[in-house]
Design a protein around this motif. Structure first.
Motif, PDB file in Angstrom:
ATOM      1  N   LEU A  62      51.020  79.160 -11.111  1.00 24.29           N
ATOM      2  CA  LEU A  62      51.271  79.251  -9.682  1.00 24.29           C
ATOM      3  C   LEU A  62      50.606  78.085  -8.958  1.00 24.29           C
ATOM      4  O   LEU A  62      49.494  77.674  -9.301  1.00 24.29           O
ATOM      5  CB  LEU A  62      50.737  80.576  -9.141  1.00 24.29           C
ATOM      6  CG  LEU A  62      51.408  81.843  -9.662  1.00 24.29           C
ATOM      7  CD1 LEU A  62      50.739  83.085  -9.080  1.00 24.29           C
ATOM      8  CD2 LEU A  62      52.899  81.849  -9.335  1.00 24.29           C
ATOM      9  N   VAL A  63      51.295  77.586  -7.959  1.00 23.60           N
ATOM     10  CA  VAL A  63      50.776  76.465  -7.180  1.00 23.60           C
ATOM     11  C   VAL A  63      51.049  76.706  -5.704  1.00 23.60           C
ATOM     12  O   VAL A  63      51.870  77.552  -5.326  1.00 23.60           O
ATOM     13  CB  VAL A  63      51.423  75.126  -7.607  1.00 23.60           C
ATOM     14  CG1 VAL A  63      50.990  74.732  -8.998  1.00 23.60           C
ATOM     15  CG2 VAL A  63      52.939  75.199  -7.497  1.00 23.60           C
ATOM     16  N   ALA A  64      50.335  75.971  -4.873  1.00 22.14           N
ATOM     17  CA  ALA A  64      50.576  75.948  -3.429  1.00 22.14           C
ATOM     18  C   ALA A  64      51.097  74.556  -3.081  1.00 22.14           C
ATOM     19  O   ALA A  64      50.417  73.562  -3.320  1.00 22.14           O
ATOM     20  CB  ALA A  64      49.291  76.252  -2.664  1.00 22.14           C
ATOM     21  N   VAL A  65      52.301  74.505  -2.535  1.00 23.14           N
ATOM     22  CA  VAL A  65      52.955  73.232  -2.235  1.00 23.14           C
ATOM     23  C   VAL A  65      52.890  73.001  -0.728  1.00 23.14           C
ATOM     24  O   VAL A  65      53.440  73.773   0.058  1.00 23.14           O
ATOM     25  CB  VAL A  65      54.414  73.216  -2.721  1.00 23.14           C
ATOM     26  CG1 VAL A  65      55.075  71.890  -2.368  1.00 23.14           C
ATOM     27  CG2 VAL A  65      54.478  73.477  -4.217  1.00 23.14           C
ATOM     28  N   LYS A  66      52.193  71.945  -0.322  1.00 17.62           N
ATOM     29  CA  LYS A  66      52.067  71.610   1.102  1.00 17.62           C
ATOM     30  C   LYS A  66      53.088  70.530   1.433  1.00 17.62           C
ATOM     31  O   LYS A  66      53.077  69.441   0.855  1.00 17.62           O
ATOM     32  CB  LYS A  66      50.657  71.129   1.426  1.00 17.62           C
ATOM     33  CG  LYS A  66      50.482  70.697   2.886  1.00 17.62           C
ATOM     34  CD  LYS A  66      49.089  70.147   3.145  1.00 17.62           C
ATOM     35  CE  LYS A  66      48.072  71.246   3.215  1.00 17.62           C
ATOM     36  NZ  LYS A  66      48.191  72.078   4.420  1.00 17.62           N
ATOM     37  N   ARG A  67      53.971  70.836   2.376  1.00 15.32           N
ATOM     38  CA  ARG A  67      54.940  69.844   2.843  1.00 15.32           C
ATOM     39  C   ARG A  67      54.371  69.224   4.109  1.00 15.32           C
ATOM     40  O   ARG A  67      54.297  69.857   5.166  1.00 15.32           O
ATOM     41  CB  ARG A  67      56.297  70.505   3.103  1.00 15.32           C
ATOM     42  CG  ARG A  67      57.376  69.496   3.430  1.00 15.32           C
ATOM     43  CD  ARG A  67      58.773  70.033   3.144  1.00 15.32           C
ATOM     44  NE  ARG A  67      59.086  71.229   3.903  1.00 15.32           N
ATOM     45  CZ  ARG A  67      60.274  71.840   3.861  1.00 15.32           C
ATOM     46  NH1 ARG A  67      61.227  71.379   3.073  1.00 15.32           N
ATOM     47  NH2 ARG A  67      60.488  72.916   4.586  1.00 15.32           N
TER      48      ARG A  67
ATOM     49  N   ARG B 258      46.888  69.091  -8.014  1.00 14.00           N
ATOM     50  CA  ARG B 258      47.553  68.999  -9.302  1.00 14.00           C
ATOM     51  C   ARG B 258      48.613  67.914  -9.334  1.00 14.00           C
ATOM     52  O   ARG B 258      48.929  67.374 -10.386  1.00 14.00           O
ATOM     53  CB  ARG B 258      48.184  70.341  -9.666  1.00 14.00           C
ATOM     54  CG  ARG B 258      47.176  71.444  -9.895  1.00 14.00           C
ATOM     55  CD  ARG B 258      47.808  72.646 -10.557  1.00 14.00           C
ATOM     56  NE  ARG B 258      48.522  72.277 -11.780  1.00 14.00           N
ATOM     57  CZ  ARG B 258      49.130  73.163 -12.566  1.00 14.00           C
ATOM     58  NH1 ARG B 258      49.103  74.449 -12.255  1.00 14.00           N
ATOM     59  NH2 ARG B 258      49.760  72.766 -13.656  1.00 14.00           N
ATOM     60  N   GLY B 259      49.218  67.611  -8.193  1.00 16.84           N
ATOM     61  CA  GLY B 259      50.263  66.603  -8.193  1.00 16.84           C
ATOM     62  C   GLY B 259      50.736  66.309  -6.789  1.00 16.84           C
ATOM     63  O   GLY B 259      50.190  66.807  -5.800  1.00 16.84           O
TER      64      GLY B 259
ATOM     65  N   GLU C  96      46.303  73.764  -6.708  1.00 17.19           N
ATOM     66  CA  GLU C  96      46.121  75.010  -7.434  1.00 17.19           C
ATOM     67  C   GLU C  96      46.236  76.184  -6.453  1.00 17.19           C
ATOM     68  O   GLU C  96      45.895  76.061  -5.279  1.00 17.19           O
ATOM     69  CB  GLU C  96      44.769  75.036  -8.131  1.00 17.19           C
ATOM     70  CG  GLU C  96      43.573  74.974  -7.198  1.00 17.19           C
ATOM     71  CD  GLU C  96      42.255  75.068  -7.929  1.00 17.19           C
ATOM     72  OE1 GLU C  96      42.152  75.903  -8.842  1.00 17.19           O
ATOM     73  OE2 GLU C  96      41.335  74.310  -7.582  1.00 17.19           O
ATOM     74  N   TYR C  97      46.695  77.312  -6.944  1.00 16.38           N
ATOM     75  CA  TYR C  97      46.961  78.468  -6.088  1.00 16.38           C
ATOM     76  C   TYR C  97      45.719  79.346  -6.009  1.00 16.38           C
ATOM     77  O   TYR C  97      45.101  79.680  -7.017  1.00 16.38           O
ATOM     78  CB  TYR C  97      48.127  79.265  -6.663  1.00 16.38           C
ATOM     79  CG  TYR C  97      48.501  80.486  -5.842  1.00 16.38           C
ATOM     80  CD1 TYR C  97      49.097  80.354  -4.601  1.00 16.38           C
ATOM     81  CD2 TYR C  97      48.257  81.768  -6.333  1.00 16.38           C
ATOM     82  CE1 TYR C  97      49.439  81.462  -3.846  1.00 16.38           C
ATOM     83  CE2 TYR C  97      48.601  82.890  -5.585  1.00 16.38           C
ATOM     84  CZ  TYR C  97      49.191  82.728  -4.342  1.00 16.38           C
ATOM     85  OH  TYR C  97      49.533  83.828  -3.597  1.00 16.38           O
TER      86      TYR C  97
END
Length: 842
Positions: free
Chosen positions: A554-559, A591-592, A605-606
């Motif tokens: 699981l990840v948290a994606v910030k736009r 992470r990326g 990371e989540y």
């Protein structure tokens, strides 16, 4: 074993004792039943054992998550002087254990990565001496094992290197694995060798700077401030010596050590023992060999080294061209032979010899005897052709001798002539492709006829693939308003604007920034977040969405908002490289990222317990209220994370947006700061927007409003506001929390806290939901720290105000650690058990 009262030590006989409580003390001894990982000592940069000049630590040379090594460090300079597991790097989760059997480093699955050998008696203690020597001792204080007996690439002043022992170079500054060079002590000399052939390229006895004092056999090699010595077995009589010239340094007290560096140079280096210097500066007092061109591989394989007055230059011999990876190769298309027999792995290849040219020498002919005498060049060629390990040879006509180049070819040397006569002539074995068979001409004609039709077919296929790919992307994005296109209109050529964006993407792929984290495409992150369907937070920089990568993590994606992306792609990637390489247990890991066209996204990371504000400020009766111990853990974790950003990492970072929304929680009471470094991603034109970002106004330091310089004290002010909210469980400004259940407007909480401080009635400040389950001494301390952080003048945010004198106890001394002003210092002090001591200037 007698123990002096002047020696601090850790003795861990119980698994319940936390090594973190001791990380900052000068610990010279460890005792069996000690077990720890890097994470136990993350706040001390991995250090778990210290003496007056050296320390032992879990060390990560390049700053990444892994690999880690157990090393001995020189405390003031930070230089690594010994590495335990140089050939066996481990992740930070690896466990170092000290038992009666010795010292061992094991992985999470139980497999052994490194250990000391079998010992003659049970271990009583591990001792770090002031000399930098690490010893295992028995109960009679006798040495069972010593790091000095297992040197790596460094020799310290009090360390003797016995005959038949050696130093081995590291692969690089960031990789301590055994490299290609070694310093070997023999019964008659000290020599430098290049592996795998162990061919000599320097010896102490042949160096013009050395002097021979005795005909005794060599017993030891040693260095000190005056020079380097080959000593007899009595450890006193010098067989060879090399005295250094007087030091030009103005410092009388210096630290010396000898080091075999990754390039093959053996150096004696020194550094002044001056704590006031901002960085350790090492001076080279001795280097061998003196000439760069005497190094075996200074210019790469077959590279030609030309000595110069100040430095050497590299080029290629005639008929050879430079390789991108370094070194040279034939320009006629042939390849140099390897150590296998000619023709192996190269279909239809035949061996031949290419001349290297005149006035070219080779380091290997200086110290080695010729392979044959009394032969001619033809005989040398025949012998080399029959020898699979022979890659070339040098032929000296004056002595009719032949020197083979075996197993591996190094650099060449531009030597001119020696004593008016010609030097040896070199030849290198190459493999050339055999001529094509006679029937190949008809195949060539057939190929020429077939080429036009084949090219046309490939062009049509390529166009079809491009159109299909465009259609597939449009179809997949049809539900996204910003990317929706009508598929019913059929396939169409991309518009000029679309082609321009694709060209930008192609150019981005060419950007190579060292240290960049994983790079994702926009499509990959769109799939991971299910077209950004699950928002989990928002802030001044953009919205955050929950996602799942292909590895199921699981990840948290910030736009990131467009307002924060006004810098070039290369600058953006450079900042991401900085942020991505900052790792701390209290900082959310990046992470990326995605930098595609104008799209900017960050992958973190989540953290499954959301942000502090949701847990702290919610009045939902179904949610569990944060207990006082949990709140203190949150405050300490946030302080440690900010401390690392300010002074613990290589690139100093000021967060500029410290608030509960940017403090994230995870299982097992993990506390991590998010959005650090994002202010660096903003252009100067956009920086003015920062003061108007949502949720930030209540945490702004006065500097923001007066255009004063922004420093780490700006974060300290915001941290003080967060501390008061942790104490009260509400926003400091009542108007900023409209959902709070209040019958009347609440006063501005920092003013109330100041009033209660002056009265000495801190109990009234605690969150009523805690129902009095608070450590009142800790609460008083936290309030004092918070008020200190909120001083209007940044430079005064360094002292905790006192309401009354406090009794001092054994735990009252402030632990030595880098902190966010005094905020983190005081909180870490509370955790360590010291209550009520006045915090002096940090």
């Amino acid at each position: 074993m007698a123990r002096s009262s002047s020696i601090s030590f850790i003795k861990m006989n119980s698994s319940n004792e936390d090594p973190l409580h001791h990380f900052n003390q000068m610990v010279k001894f460890l005792y069996p039943n000690f077990s720890a990982t890097y994470f136990h000592f993350v706040d001390s940069d991995g250090v778990f054992l210290s003496s007056s000049a050296f320390s032992v630590a879990f060390h990560n040379p390049d700053g990444q998550d892994s690999p880690h090594y157990i090393v001995v460090l020189h405390a003031l300079s930070g230089a690594t002087v010994w590495t335990a597991n140089a050939a066996s790097p481990v992740p930070p989760s690896a466990t170092l254990s000290l038992t009666a059997s010795g010292l061992a480093l094991s992985l999470a699955n139980g497999s052994l990565a490194w250990s000391t050998p079998g010992l003659s008696a049970p271990v009583f203690a591990l001792h770090l001496l002031p000399s930098g020597e690490l010893r295992l001792l028995d109960d009679a204080n006798a040495s069972l094992w010593s790091s000095f007996n297992h040197p790596t690439d460094t020799l310290l002043p009090n360390q003797l290197l016995p005959v038949s022992s050696s130093l081995t170079s590291a692969v690089s500054g960031n990789d301590p694995s055994p490299g290609d060079y070694r310093l070997l002590v023999t019964p008659g000399d000290a020599v430098l060798q290049w592996n795998p052939t162990s061919r000599l390229y320097w010896s102490l006895s042949s160096d013009a700077r050395s002097a021979k004092d005795s005909n005794l056999q060599v017993g030891y090699f040693s260095v000190n401030a005056t020079g380097l010595y080959l000593l007899a077995s009595d450890r006193e009589t010098a067989v060879f010596r090399m005295i250094f010239p007087p030091s030009a340094s103005s410092f009388s007290d210096e630290f010396y050590m000898a080091k075999l560096d990754p390039s093959g140079r053996f150096r004696i280096i020194s550094s002044p023992l001056n704590e006031s210097l901002s960085a350790a500066i090492f001076n080279t007092d001795f280097v061998a060999p003196m000439n760069d061109c005497d190094l075996p591989n200074i210019c790469g394989p077959l590279g030609l080294c030309a000595p110069g007055t100040n430095s050497s230059t590299c080029s290629c011999p005639a008929s050879f061209g430079a390789l991108p990876s370094g070194g040279c190769s034939p320009v006629d298309g042939s390849v140099t032979a390897n150590s296998s027999c000619p023709g192996e792995g190269v279909a239809g290849s035949t061996a031949r010899f290419m001349i290297l040219g005149n006035q070219i020498g080779y380091y290997g002919t200086k110290f080695s005897a010729p392979n044959t005498f009394g032969t001619n060049i033809s005989t040398c060629q025949d012998l080399c052709s029959a020898n699979c390990s022979c890659l070339g040879f040098f032929y000296r006509a004056s002595s009719k001798s032949c020197y083979f180049l075996e197993y591996r070819i190094g650099s060449l040397i531009s030597v001119g002539t020696v004593n008016g006569g010609a030097t040896a002539v070199g030849y290198v074995k190459t493999l050339s492709q055999a001529s094509p068979p006679s029937g190949s001409s008809s195949s060539v004609r057939f190929f020429i006829v077939l080429l036009p039709s084949t090219a046309t077919t490939l062009l049509v296929i390529s166009i079809a693939i491009i159109c299909f790919e465009r259609w597939r992307r449009n179809k997949r994005g049809s539900n996204d308003v910003t990317r929706s296109k009508s598929v019913s209109s059929g396939l169409k050529w991309p518009t000029p604007a679309e082609l321009s964006e694709d060209e930008e993407v192609e150019k981005e792929e060419e950007i190579a920034i060292p240290g960049l984290p994983t790079r994702y495409t926009y499509d990959e992150l769109e799939d991971a977040t299910n077209n950004f369907q699950t928002p989990i937070g928002s802030g001044g920089f953009g919205c955050v969405y929950k996602g799942q990568l292909l590895d199921k993590s699981l990840v948290a994606v910030k736009r990131i908002n467009a307002a924060s992306t006004q810098q070039g792609r290369r600058e953006f990637c450079t900042e991401i490289a900085v942020i991505g390489n900052i790792h701390h247990v209290n900082l959310v890991r990046l992470r990326g990222f995605c930098a595609q066209g104008r799209k900017r996204l960050l992958v973190y990371e989540y953290m499954n317990r959301s942000s502090l504000d949701r847990v702290l400020f919610s009045r939902n009766p179904d949610l569990v209220v944060l207990e006082w111990k949990q709140r203190l853990d949150v405050a300490v974790g946030a302080a440690r994370g900010l401390a690392y950003l300010h002074s613990g990492c290589e690139h100093r970072i000021i967060h500029c947006d410290v608030k509960p929304e940017n403090i994230l929680l995870h299982d097992n009471n993990q506390v991590k700061i998010a959005d650090f470094g994002l202010a660096k991603l903003m252009s100067p034109e956009q920086s003015g927007l920062f003061t108007t970002m949502r949720g930030t106004r209540g945490y702004l330091a006065p500097e923001w409003l007066t255009n004063a310089a922004i420093s780490d004290k700006t974060d300290v002010y915001s941290f003080g506001m967060v501390l008061l909210e942790i104490v009260r469980g509400r926003k400091n400004r009542a108007e900023e929390s409209g959902k709070e259940l209040t019958d009347s407007p609440s006063p501005y909480f920092p003013m109330l806290a100041l009033e209660m401080h002056e009265r000495g009635t801190y109990e009234e400040l605690a969150d009523p939901r805690l129902e009095g389950k608070v450590n009142w001494a800790e609460l008083e301390r936290v309030v004092k720290v918070a008020l200190c952080c909120l001083h209007e003048e940044p430079t005064v945010r360094t002292r905790v105000p006192r309401s009354k004198p406090a009794a001092r106890g054994i735990g009252d001394e402030l632990h030595e650690c880098w902190v966010v002003g005094v905020a983190a210092a005081a909180l870490l002090h509370i955790v360590a058990g010291g209550i009520g001591a006045e915090i002096a200037q940090a």
